[in-house]
Design an enzyme around this catalytic site. Structure first.
Site, PDB file in Angstrom:
ATOM      1  CB  ILE A  12      -0.986   0.002   1.193  1.00  0.00           C
ATOM      2  CG1 ILE A  12      -1.904  -1.230   1.096  1.00  0.00           C
ATOM      3  CG2 ILE A  12      -1.826   1.278   1.212  1.00  0.00           C
ATOM      4  CD1 ILE A  12      -2.863  -1.415   2.260  1.00  0.00           C
ATOM      5  CB  ALA A  73       5.918   0.839   9.336  1.00  0.00           C
ATOM      6  CG  ASN A  91       6.723  -3.945  13.582  1.00  0.00           C
ATOM      7  OD1 ASN A  91       7.840  -3.509  13.348  1.00  0.00           O
ATOM      8  ND2 ASN A  91       5.707  -3.731  12.765  1.00  0.00           N
ATOM      9  CB  SER A 116      -7.362  -2.595   9.991  1.00  0.00           C
ATOM     10  OG  SER A 116      -7.954  -3.792   9.581  1.00  0.00           O
ATOM     11  CE1 TYR A 140      -2.881  -5.433  10.950  1.00  0.00           C
ATOM     12  CE2 TYR A 140      -5.163  -6.095  10.592  1.00  0.00           C
ATOM     13  CZ  TYR A 140      -4.088  -5.286  10.289  1.00  0.00           C
ATOM     14  OH  TYR A 140      -4.217  -4.330   9.310  1.00  0.00           O
ATOM     15  CE  LYS A 144      -2.547  -1.830  11.387  1.00  0.00           C
ATOM     16  NZ  LYS A 144      -1.806  -0.875  10.563  1.00  0.00           N
ATOM     17  CG  PHE A 168     -13.755  -2.323   4.780  1.00  0.00           C
ATOM     18  CD1 PHE A 168     -13.639  -1.064   5.384  1.00  0.00           C
ATOM     19  CD2 PHE A 168     -14.673  -3.211   5.307  1.00  0.00           C
ATOM     20  CE1 PHE A 168     -14.436  -0.713   6.476  1.00  0.00           C
ATOM     21  CE2 PHE A 168     -15.476  -2.860   6.389  1.00  0.00           C
ATOM     22  CZ  PHE A 168     -15.350  -1.614   6.980  1.00  0.00           C
TER      23      PHE A 168
END
Ligand code: UDP
Length: 323
Positions: A12, A73, A91, A116, A140, A144, A168
């Protein structure tokens, strides 16, 4: 505008950098090349290889003075995040804290962040709007969500304005064919289909065909990466102009099934795509699609290339080259 794109060598990020360059902005890419590739670096931009866990490296790049930064990132494999949460918390969360601290230290005015749809979790209704409860069902998505929270606090306490863009399913390749870097070991549907069509993988495993959907397979909202890239630049300009932070969904507002994607790939590639029906993947809802009305009203943004044919055609064009 002078913009720092962190993660700008990735899938992206390279499309976002391309869009910024097309709009004549001055672009510096900071990327550790863990999943990004040198093939995605454009000659018009400055590239610095570095890691977001290295606070000295971040500070050193940010002393160059930027109007804004775009942060893409992150590790993004939902399944892996459930097995290796340590990797994702360090990370994604610690790395983002480093970026925010360095941005504040160097008086950067705005940040655009890749959030996300995974922050929503199991859909309570479709289409999903920005007011849908956020209860991520994978680690994950949790990372976010935490970063969204951090950005709200840094805005309130330090005046760092942000645009949080809840993607999405990002898909497709640059409509002008200028980006050709492939993702290594992909797990997402479209690159897996492409690897099967190009003979790199034997078959596609369909994760369940007994969902309560029109053909039994999962329905998702695929948004073309060129449309996403355009939205980043619009969001950045909006935040800098209004000095107001924003959070928006970016989707095509259309639900496409796994089967429909396979059919389109067969048509455009002319290749067979052998499939095997396997068990459902844990954490996969039947149907998930967005309403991007807020992005359209606030930014004047609209998805232009997110129909199935444009997504598959632009992707196959890139995979075909690697045959
Ligand atoms: N999917 C599949 N086989 C694969 C990868 C994905 O059947 O090898 C399905 C998955 O169950 C979901 C859709 O394709 O219904 C999109 O999955 P992907 O991993 O691309 O994105 P997600 O929606 O999980 O973020």
């Amino acid at each position: 505008m002078k913009v720092l794109v962190i993660g700008g060598a990735g899938y992206i990020g390279s499309h976002v950098s391309r869009e910024l360059l097309d709009k004549n902005h001055d672009v510096t890419v900071f990327d550790n090349l863990s999943s990004g590739t040198r093939e995605n670096i454009f000659r018009e931009e400055t590239f610095i290889q570095g890691d977001i866990l290295d606070t000295d490296a971040l500070d050193s790049v940010m002393t160059q003075g930027f109007d804004a930064l775009i942060h893409l990132a992150a590790f993004k494999a939902a399944g892996e995040s459930m097995i290796k949460p340590e990797k994702y918390s360090v990370n994604n969360i610690s790395g983002s804290i480093n970026i925010l601290n360095s941005a504040v230290k160097h008086a950067i005015k705005a940040i655009v962040f890749s959030s996300s749809a995974a922050t929503y979790g199991e859909p309570q209704y479709n289409p999903i709007d920005e007011n849908h409860p956020q209860n991520p069902i994978n680690f994950y998505g949790y990372t976010k969500l935490q970063i969204e929270g951090l950005m709200r606090w840094y805005d309130q306490l330090k005046g760092l304005k942000y645009a949080s863009l809840r993607y999405f399913n990002a898909a497709g390749y640059d409509v002008k064919g200028r980006i050709t870097g492939l993702e290594e070991k992909p797990e997402n549907l479209i690159p897996v289909i492409m690897e099967v069509a190009s003979g790199k993988r034997e078959k596609l495993k369909i994760f369940g065909d007994d969902y309560d959907t029109r053909d039994g397979t999962g329905i998702r909202d695929y948004i073309h990466v060129t449309d996403l890239a355009v939205a980043h630049v619009m969001a950045l300009e909006h935040v800098l102009k209004t000095r107001e932070s924003l959070t928006v969904n970016l989707g095509s507002d259309q639900g496409i099934s796994v089967m429909e994607m396979i059919d389109a790939a067969k048509t455009h590639s002319g290749k067979e795509i052998p499939v095997e029906i396997v068990a459902r993947r844990p954490g996969d809802p039947a149907t998930l699609y967005a309403t991007s009305k807020k992005a359209s009203e606030l930014l004047g943004w609209k998805a232009k290339y997110s129909d199935v044919d444009s997504i598959i055609k632009t992707t196959w064009k890139v995979y075909k080259k690697h045959l």
